[in-house]
Write an enzyme that holds these catalytic residues in place. Structure first.
Site, short mmCIF file in Angstrom:
data_model
loop_
_atom_site.label_atom_id
_atom_site.label_comp_id
_atom_site.label_asym_id
_atom_site.label_seq_id
_atom_site.Cartn_x
_atom_site.Cartn_y
_atom_site.Cartn_z
N ASP A 121 12.31 -15.20 34.45
CA ASP A 121 10.71 -15.48 34.01
C ASP A 121 10.05 -15.16 35.23
O ASP A 121 8.71 -15.49 35.30
CB ASP A 121 10.66 -16.80 33.41
CG ASP A 121 9.31 -16.69 32.78
OD1 ASP A 121 8.96 -15.81 32.35
OD2 ASP A 121 8.61 -17.86 32.76
N ASP A 159 14.70 -12.87 27.72
CA ASP A 159 13.97 -12.34 28.86
C ASP A 159 14.77 -11.70 29.84
O ASP A 159 13.94 -10.93 30.64
CB ASP A 159 12.78 -13.00 29.15
CG ASP A 159 12.02 -13.40 28.00
OD1 ASP A 159 11.94 -13.01 26.97
OD2 ASP A 159 11.18 -14.56 28.50
N ASP A 381 5.49 -23.45 25.87
CA ASP A 381 5.92 -22.32 26.50
C ASP A 381 5.37 -22.52 27.92
O ASP A 381 5.95 -21.79 28.97
CB ASP A 381 5.14 -21.28 26.09
CG ASP A 381 5.84 -20.78 24.81
OD1 ASP A 381 7.14 -21.01 24.38
OD2 ASP A 381 4.99 -20.64 23.68
#
Length: 426
Positions: A121, A159, A381
């Site tokens: 991330d 991701d 999130d």
């Protein structure tokens, strides 16, 4: 409120919670289809009887909030993924083994998420991950060992491919060494997890409005998707299911085109039409004569390119995929035009969203192996700010909970806004 009415609502809420518990207790009574593959249309996924939604249902019931208690009991009756994000190899092995044994005992297939790749991330809301590639590979070895010979579906590193170190900003990976290591780590994870005969592994590929088709196809091939069961889309996002299904089909066809298609196309995923551009369109400036990623009505130009250049390879020759539908019932969120001068972070705790299609392996879409609730509905999130420079999320007027933290208000909203309407998993 009259005592009789109160008792009636309390009884209904308790009955709902009992139904949820009964569903879990009797999961093993259903007859599983005899099939060699882990994931078939008949696959039934594991429901955790002690999920956060189940705990919230009890909390709501105790506080007299019967409407939300029933909704949380309904939510808790549906299968959701279990995320593994940290820990020593011994710890992750033990936790994974415990989960797959519980699922095996009731004849269900658990959905697991491996989320511990180094530098995940881009050090943003969900930053963390293993300290090094060596540490990560030891962790993955232990993760796979925990699965053993049990059935499992694993989503590999959300991701991780869509947000490579080279995408994290200028100066983060000037030599490309970190990006090469990331791709190699993902390939190792896929091979290791797939070494377990009854495990289905899906390498994450972002979502429909992120990487262009050819770019993501190339990244998947580089990271060993050929050793997996396919890829996953829309994890923790809200884009419509059919948009992601279209995108996933284009990616699958693009990979076939560049590997098994015409000889001249070998290696050329970059030639594939995308959700942003198609050579099959006139591209003459007339409205509708070019592909617009924000206007699916123009995506027929992308379909046209694939029809002309790729044709119709068999579904068995194409990579399949799964779609996260945990928050996309009402589609993607967009703020009022002009409300934010910077990135509004439309993916981050998007307000007013609802649960989407229920988890199932019987999708009716040839290349879509399953709709899954990969992102746990109700988990934050992160502390989104819409790039306003402060700490408050202006959409909620508070500092959002840290990533992965249970947020009851969001869980209640997702259940209330579910499309289709939320019911019990029978």
């Amino acid at each position: 409120m009259k005592p009789r009415s109160l008792r009636r609502r309390a009884t209904a809420a308790l009955a709902a919670l009992a139904a949820c518990a009964a569903l879990t207790a009797t999961q093993g009574q259903a007859q599983a289809a005899a099939a060699a593959d882990t994931l078939t249309p008949a696959t039934k996924f594991y429901v955790d009887p002690h999920s956060k939604a189940a705990e919230q249902a009890l909390t709501d019931l105790r506080s007299g909030d019967f409407t939300n208690a029933v909704n949380m009991a309904k939510l808790a009756s549906w299968p959701q993924a279990e995320w593994f994000t940290e820990g020593t190899p011994d710890e992750v092995r033990a936790k994974v083994r415990s989960l797959v044994r519980k699922a095996r005992a009731v004849n269900r297939t658990p959905v697991l998420v491996a989320y511990n790749v180094p530098g995940r991330d881009c050090s943003q809301y969900s930053s963390g991950g293993a300290a090094s590639s060596a540490a990560y590979r030891q962790w993955i070895d232990a993760f796979a060992a925990g699965i053993g010979d049990s059935k499992a579906v694993v989503v590999v590193e959300p991701d991780g491919l869509a947000l490579l170190p080279s995408d994290c900003g200028p100066g983060v990976d000037p030599t490309g060494e970190l990006t090469a290591a990331r791709v190699a780590d993902l390939a190792y994870a896929v091979r290791t997890i797939k070494s377990k005969a009854r495990t289905a592994a899906y390498l994450d590929a972002g979502n429909v409005l992120w990487r262009p088709v050819g770019d993501m196809a190339r990244r998947l091939l580089d990271a060993g998707v050929q050793d997996s069961d396919g890829f996953s889309l829309n994890v923790s996002n809200t884009h419509p299911t059919d948009h992601n299904a279209r995108y996933g089909t284009w990616i699958a066809k693009c990979m076939w085109f560049a590997t098994e298609g015409p000889e001249y196309a070998r290696g050329h995923t970059d030639w594939c039409a995308t959700q942003y551009y198609s050579a099959a369109a006139p591209n003459d400036g007339v409205p509708g004569n070019a592909v617009d990623s924000a206007d699916p009505a123009t995506w027929h130009w992308t379909d046209a390119w694939f029809d002309q250049s790729v044709g119709t390879p068999s579904n068995d020759a194409l990579h399949h995929f799964v779609i996260d539908t945990s928050r996309n019932g009402l589609g993607a969120w967009a703020p009022e035009p002009g409300k934010y001068s910077g990135d509004p972070e439309i993916w981050c705790n998007a307000p007013g969203r609802g649960l989407g299609p229920r988890p199932t392996a019987d999708t009716g879409v040839p290349l879509v192996d399953a709709y899954l609730w990969i992102k746990i509905p109700g988990e934050s999130d992160g502390s989104c700010t819409r790039n306003t420079g402060g700490t408050i999320d202006p959409e909620y007027g508070i500092v959002d909970p840290p990533a992965g933290t249970w947020w009851s208000d969001q869980a209640h909203a997702l259940a209330r806004n579910a499309a289709p309407r939320l019911t019990f998993n029978r």
